[in-house]
Scaffold this motif. Sequence first.
Motif, PDB file in Angstrom:
ATOM      1  N   GLY A 175       0.812  -1.200   0.000  1.00 50.72           N
ATOM      2  CA  GLY A 175       0.000   0.000   0.000  1.00 50.72           C
ATOM      3  C   GLY A 175       0.848   1.254   0.000  1.00 50.72           C
ATOM      4  N   VAL A 176       0.442   2.228  -0.787  1.00 55.34           N
ATOM      5  CA  VAL A 176       1.132   3.511  -0.850  1.00 55.34           C
ATOM      6  C   VAL A 176       0.101   4.621  -0.866  1.00 55.34           C
ATOM      7  CG1 VAL A 176       3.037   2.507  -2.182  1.00 55.34           C
ATOM      8  CG2 VAL A 176       1.195   3.703  -3.365  1.00 55.34           C
ATOM      9  N   VAL A 177       0.552   5.823  -0.575  1.00 55.88           N
ATOM     10  CA  VAL A 177      -0.229   7.038  -0.762  1.00 55.88           C
ATOM     11  C   VAL A 177       0.507   7.887  -1.782  1.00 55.88           C
ATOM     12  CG1 VAL A 177      -0.843   9.236   0.298  1.00 55.88           C
ATOM     13  CG2 VAL A 177      -1.412   7.124   1.454  1.00 55.88           C
ATOM     14  N   ARG A 178      -0.233   8.427  -2.748  1.00 53.27           N
ATOM     15  CA  ARG A 178       0.378   9.241  -3.789  1.00 53.27           C
ATOM     16  C   ARG A 178       0.035  10.708  -3.568  1.00 53.27           C
ATOM     17  NH1 ARG A 178       2.292   5.548  -7.302  1.00 53.27           N
ATOM     18  NH2 ARG A 178       1.164   3.579  -7.484  1.00 53.27           N
ATOM     19  N   ASP A 179       1.011  11.552  -3.790  1.00 54.51           N
ATOM     20  CA  ASP A 179       0.843  13.001  -3.700  1.00 54.51           C
ATOM     21  C   ASP A 179       1.460  13.604  -4.956  1.00 54.51           C
ATOM     22  OD1 ASP A 179       0.396  15.589  -2.786  1.00 54.51           O
ATOM     23  OD2 ASP A 179       2.299  15.659  -1.699  1.00 54.51           O
ATOM     24  N   GLY A 180       0.649  13.704  -6.011  1.00 53.59           N
ATOM     25  CA  GLY A 180       1.210  14.126  -7.279  1.00 53.59           C
ATOM     26  C   GLY A 180       2.163  13.068  -7.801  1.00 53.59           C
ATOM     27  N   GLU A 181       3.406  13.465  -8.048  1.00 55.01           N
ATOM     28  CA  GLU A 181       4.405  12.523  -8.533  1.00 55.01           C
ATOM     29  C   GLU A 181       5.120  11.794  -7.403  1.00 55.01           C
ATOM     30  OE1 GLU A 181       7.076  14.605 -11.057  1.00 55.01           O
ATOM     31  OE2 GLU A 181       5.580  14.989 -12.630  1.00 55.01           O
ATOM     32  N   ARG A 182       4.859  12.182  -6.198  1.00 51.48           N
ATOM     33  CA  ARG A 182       5.507  11.534  -5.055  1.00 51.48           C
ATOM     34  C   ARG A 182       4.654  10.372  -4.553  1.00 51.48           C
ATOM     35  NH1 ARG A 182       6.763  15.521  -0.391  1.00 51.48           N
ATOM     36  NH2 ARG A 182       4.498  15.757  -0.499  1.00 51.48           N
ATOM     37  N   SER A 183       5.316   9.348  -4.037  1.00 53.84           N
ATOM     38  CA  SER A 183       4.608   8.237  -3.408  1.00 53.84           C
ATOM     39  C   SER A 183       5.273   7.906  -2.079  1.00 53.84           C
ATOM     40  CB  SER A 183       4.599   7.006  -4.313  1.00 53.84           C
ATOM     41  OG  SER A 183       5.909   6.563  -4.582  1.00 53.84           O
ATOM     42  N   PHE A 184       4.459   7.539  -1.106  1.00 56.95           N
ATOM     43  CA  PHE A 184       4.920   7.210   0.233  1.00 56.95           C
ATOM     44  C   PHE A 184       4.452   5.804   0.580  1.00 56.95           C
ATOM     45  CE2 PHE A 184       4.928  11.746   0.018  1.00 56.95           C
ATOM     46  CZ  PHE A 184       5.909  12.189   0.892  1.00 56.95           C
ATOM     47  N   MET A 185       5.390   4.973   1.028  1.00 57.19           N
ATOM     48  CA  MET A 185       5.013   3.641   1.470  1.00 57.19           C
ATOM     49  C   MET A 185       4.245   3.740   2.787  1.00 57.19           C
ATOM     50  SD  MET A 185       7.362   0.296   2.424  1.00 57.19           S
ATOM     51  CE  MET A 185       8.047   0.077   0.790  1.00 57.19           C
ATOM     52  N   GLN A 220      13.882  -0.808   1.815  1.00 50.91           N
ATOM     53  CA  GLN A 220      13.030  -0.862   0.628  1.00 50.91           C
ATOM     54  C   GLN A 220      12.603   0.535   0.196  1.00 50.91           C
ATOM     55  OE1 GLN A 220       9.772  -3.691   0.945  1.00 50.91           O
ATOM     56  NE2 GLN A 220      11.017  -5.005   2.255  1.00 50.91           N
ATOM     57  N   VAL A 221      12.299   1.397   1.177  1.00 56.69           N
ATOM     58  CA  VAL A 221      11.911   2.772   0.856  1.00 56.69           C
ATOM     59  C   VAL A 221      13.084   3.508   0.212  1.00 56.69           C
ATOM     60  CG1 VAL A 221      11.107   4.972   1.797  1.00 56.69           C
ATOM     61  CG2 VAL A 221      10.212   2.826   2.729  1.00 56.69           C
ATOM     62  N   VAL A 222      14.270   3.340   0.787  1.00 61.54           N
ATOM     63  CA  VAL A 222      15.454   4.039   0.285  1.00 61.54           C
ATOM     64  C   VAL A 222      15.814   3.568  -1.122  1.00 61.54           C
ATOM     65  CG1 VAL A 222      17.944   4.348   0.631  1.00 61.54           C
ATOM     66  CG2 VAL A 222      16.377   4.526   2.577  1.00 61.54           C
ATOM     67  N   SER A 223      15.750   2.271  -1.357  1.00 59.99           N
ATOM     68  CA  SER A 223      16.156   1.734  -2.656  1.00 59.99           C
ATOM     69  C   SER A 223      15.059   1.836  -3.701  1.00 59.99           C
ATOM     70  CB  SER A 223      16.584   0.268  -2.505  1.00 59.99           C
ATOM     71  OG  SER A 223      15.516  -0.515  -2.004  1.00 59.99           O
ATOM     72  N   GLY A 224      13.816   2.071  -3.276  1.00 56.48           N
ATOM     73  CA  GLY A 224      12.713   2.199  -4.207  1.00 56.48           C
ATOM     74  C   GLY A 224      12.480   3.646  -4.599  1.00 56.48           C
ATOM     75  N   ALA A 227       9.205   8.748  -1.840  1.00 56.30           N
ATOM     76  CA  ALA A 227       9.598  10.004  -1.201  1.00 56.30           C
ATOM     77  C   ALA A 227       9.747   9.843   0.299  1.00 56.30           C
ATOM     78  CB  ALA A 227       8.561  11.093  -1.499  1.00 56.30           C
ATOM     79  N   GLY A 228       9.213   8.756   0.850  1.00 56.11           N
ATOM     80  CA  GLY A 228       9.316   8.524   2.275  1.00 56.11           C
ATOM     81  C   GLY A 228       8.348   7.447   2.717  1.00 56.11           C
ATOM     82  N   ILE A 229       8.123   7.387   4.019  1.00 57.38           N
ATOM     83  CA  ILE A 229       7.239   6.385   4.606  1.00 57.38           C
ATOM     84  C   ILE A 229       6.280   7.075   5.569  1.00 57.38           C
ATOM     85  CG2 ILE A 229       8.725   5.842   6.594  1.00 57.38           C
ATOM     86  CD1 ILE A 229       7.967   2.884   6.168  1.00 57.38           C
ATOM     87  N   ILE A 230       5.062   6.566   5.649  1.00 57.79           N
ATOM     88  CA  ILE A 230       4.075   7.063   6.613  1.00 57.79           C
ATOM     89  C   ILE A 230       3.770   5.930   7.578  1.00 57.79           C
ATOM     90  CG2 ILE A 230       1.827   8.136   6.961  1.00 57.79           C
ATOM     91  CD1 ILE A 230       1.836   9.005   4.077  1.00 57.79           C
ATOM     92  N   LEU A 231       3.940   6.193   8.854  1.00 57.57           N
ATOM     93  CA  LEU A 231       3.641   5.210   9.889  1.00 57.57           C
ATOM     94  C   LEU A 231       2.260   5.479  10.461  1.00 57.57           C
ATOM     95  CD1 LEU A 231       7.060   5.164  11.816  1.00 57.57           C
ATOM     96  CD2 LEU A 231       6.339   3.743   9.873  1.00 57.57           C
ATOM     97  N   ASP A 232       1.400   4.448  10.442  1.00 58.08           N
ATOM     98  CA  ASP A 232       0.049   4.506  11.006  1.00 58.08           C
ATOM     99  C   ASP A 232      -0.759   5.654  10.407  1.00 58.08           C
ATOM    100  OD1 ASP A 232       1.011   2.419  12.462  1.00 58.08           O
ATOM    101  OD2 ASP A 232       0.718   3.317  14.426  1.00 58.08           O
ATOM    102  N   LEU A 247      15.559   8.442   6.443  1.00 56.79           N
ATOM    103  CA  LEU A 247      15.703   6.999   6.619  1.00 56.79           C
ATOM    104  C   LEU A 247      17.088   6.533   6.191  1.00 56.79           C
ATOM    105  CD1 LEU A 247      12.274   5.712   5.229  1.00 56.79           C
ATOM    106  CD2 LEU A 247      12.862   6.357   7.572  1.00 56.79           C
ATOM    107  N   GLN A 248      17.579   7.070   5.079  1.00 58.26           N
ATOM    108  CA  GLN A 248      18.898   6.678   4.590  1.00 58.26           C
ATOM    109  C   GLN A 248      19.978   7.038   5.591  1.00 58.26           C
ATOM    110  OE1 GLN A 248      19.860   8.224   0.718  1.00 58.26           O
ATOM    111  NE2 GLN A 248      21.773   7.097   0.572  1.00 58.26           N
TER     112      GLN A 248
END
Length: 379
Positions: A175-185, A220-224, A227-232, A247-248
């Motif tokens: 699952g991801v959330v998209r914000d324009g061209e950005r995506s967050f795991m 996975q976030v760093v190598s993919g 743009a970042g990760i969202i927790l909860d 994260l990196q």
Amino acid sequence: MALFSRRKKSDAQPASDAEVAPEQADLPEQAEDAAAEVSAEPAPDANIPAVNISVQAFRGVGADAGPEVALPTEDAAPAKPADTDRPRTPAPPMPGEQAKPSLPLAAATPPEQKHTVDGLNDNVLLREALAELEEGASNEQLIGVMRQSLQGHLYLRVHGDAREQLNSGKPLAVGVVRDGERSFMLAYSSGKALRDSVDGSEDAASTSAIAQPVTAVYQQVVSGDFAGIILDNSSAPHRAVFPTELLQKALEQGDAEMAIKTQVVAPRDEQTPVRVAEALAKTRSWVAVNDGSNGQPVGIAEVHGPDGTRFLQVFSHPLEVVALGRNDRPMPFQPEQLAKVLSDHPEIAGVIVDIAGPSLAVGRDSLSAVLVLAIDIED
């Protein structure tokens, strides 16, 4: 591998506790490699929340060791923070201490393993840290959350059957959330947080979940292409956004297994101090160096017990130092450096690891794995 019971889409309803498969817990060892590639599937969660730790707050953390610093003398107290509104260094943890201070500190002893959904063990430290966030959380609070995330596991929400995808060698459709061209795991600290994200969604019946080590998820976030990760994400305001750059940097400054932190936060027995010492002997730790702004000699922070017993403060990650809110600078410390300091100062009774909590005092009698390194240096 489904987290929720399978039904036809026409019959889909919000998942209930009874629909959670109790056998779904941790990621099978053989599945970890197959989950390395991540497919970005749209998810119905809310938009990107405005809870985003400033990367600038992390810059400068973990500088090179630089010149050697003097250990404070026996009469010297640890440097006091300039901002008295920030938490001061806690006293050494006492046996049985269970008090729960506010972020960024935590109780000295690790919490008991718990679950909010049957069969899914929560990452309790991370869950509790997130639970204390409010709207407009400060960078200090978010750093407190970040440091508590560097252990244990996270749950990933998967579109479709995660077990089938793994067995077929396909990348997980997370699952991801998209914000324009950005995506967050999207990732979750507990079964409840995960279930809240699925309740009421159209694809609830075709959603599954999998647990992975936090460091594997962050990698996975760093190598993919994220743009970042969202927790909860669905637990506002108790959620956090961490950009990929953060994260990196956190991964670069910690060992791949987060071995010291993992041992300190694990359930304890009489051999726990020995295992922590063995981790200290194998991987880099960190010390807190004051900047001399209070007129005191620059030195490494230590803690004095009520009876005057001296313990050197060591940390599993530079964020553990930053979370204290003092003016101390994290400095990397190789095992051989730690061994030399302890060998040159026999009056020091041991070390206290991650004093912001959970923390552990390790006495000299348990530090053989470290102290033997000083003998090797002399030889």
